[in-house]
Design an enzyme around this catalytic site. Sequence first.
Site, PDB file in Angstrom:
ATOM      1  CB  SER A 141     181.680  99.122 -33.714  1.00  0.00           C
ATOM      2  OG  SER A 141     180.624  99.762 -32.988  1.00  0.00           O
ATOM      3  CE1 TYR A 154     178.353  95.420 -35.202  1.00  0.00           C
ATOM      4  CE2 TYR A 154     178.156  96.925 -33.345  1.00  0.00           C
ATOM      5  CZ  TYR A 154     178.483  96.689 -34.669  1.00  0.00           C
ATOM      6  OH  TYR A 154     178.931  97.712 -35.460  1.00  0.00           O
TER       7      TYR A 154
END
Length: 259
Positions: A141, A154
């Site tokens: 990501s 995350y």
Amino acid sequence: MSQRPLVFITGASSGIGQALAARYAQAGWRLALVARREAELRTWAEAQGCTAEDAGVYGADVRDLAAMAAAGRACIAAQGVPDVVIANAGISVGIDTEVFEDLEVMRSTFETNVIGMAATFHPFLSAMRERGSGTLVGIASVAGIRGLPGHGAYCSSKAAVISYCESLRGELRGSGVRVVTLLPGYIATPLTQRNRYGMPFLLQPEEFAERAFRAIEAGTSYRVIPWQMGVVAKLMRLLPNPLLDRVLAGRPRKRRQGE
């Protein structure tokens, strides 16, 4: 075994994973699909008109190392060694390090996003090396490029994914097995639908899957999708820490578990 190529995808019951499965099916590939929600996955495959020859479905949680090893062995026995393995399964939950319960959220995030990726690749490495070909795809990501307030679990897990895939790429150099690292920006999936902040350059899962499919076919080692988010990420990487902190001050945080 069928001569059609085979792709193995985790987290295939929704979002990016399901869109990738649909794109590969459209291209005539056979599918090996993994998710915790096995029944849902079978229902989806049947709705796509997939036969047993077209798609194998394996129920497993990527955090369960034994279950993932078993799913890999079952795939090889039933369908053969995949040509492409996509470690897509992932979770995204906000955390506050002051809250004790959020430490378990961070543990679960790393077990899913990082260790689960290694567990996805593990069953196929020896066979791919022996064959001299194959592609391992890690879904990272852009959030892994710089840390964002409230996103500690995350962002750090996706930074680990980027580094892990880079390490693996070096280890496999000369073996014929390629490693592709894909960094999605904002994609309209269940993981992002409850975000309470703006999501520039938002892509639908199908558009991401199309671009990802082309990048994987080209053997690209590292690709940010969409490219505009790559520019944003590079600019953020260049910002001095004090300036980045000011830019991010007051930005809404990702929802924590239960919010």
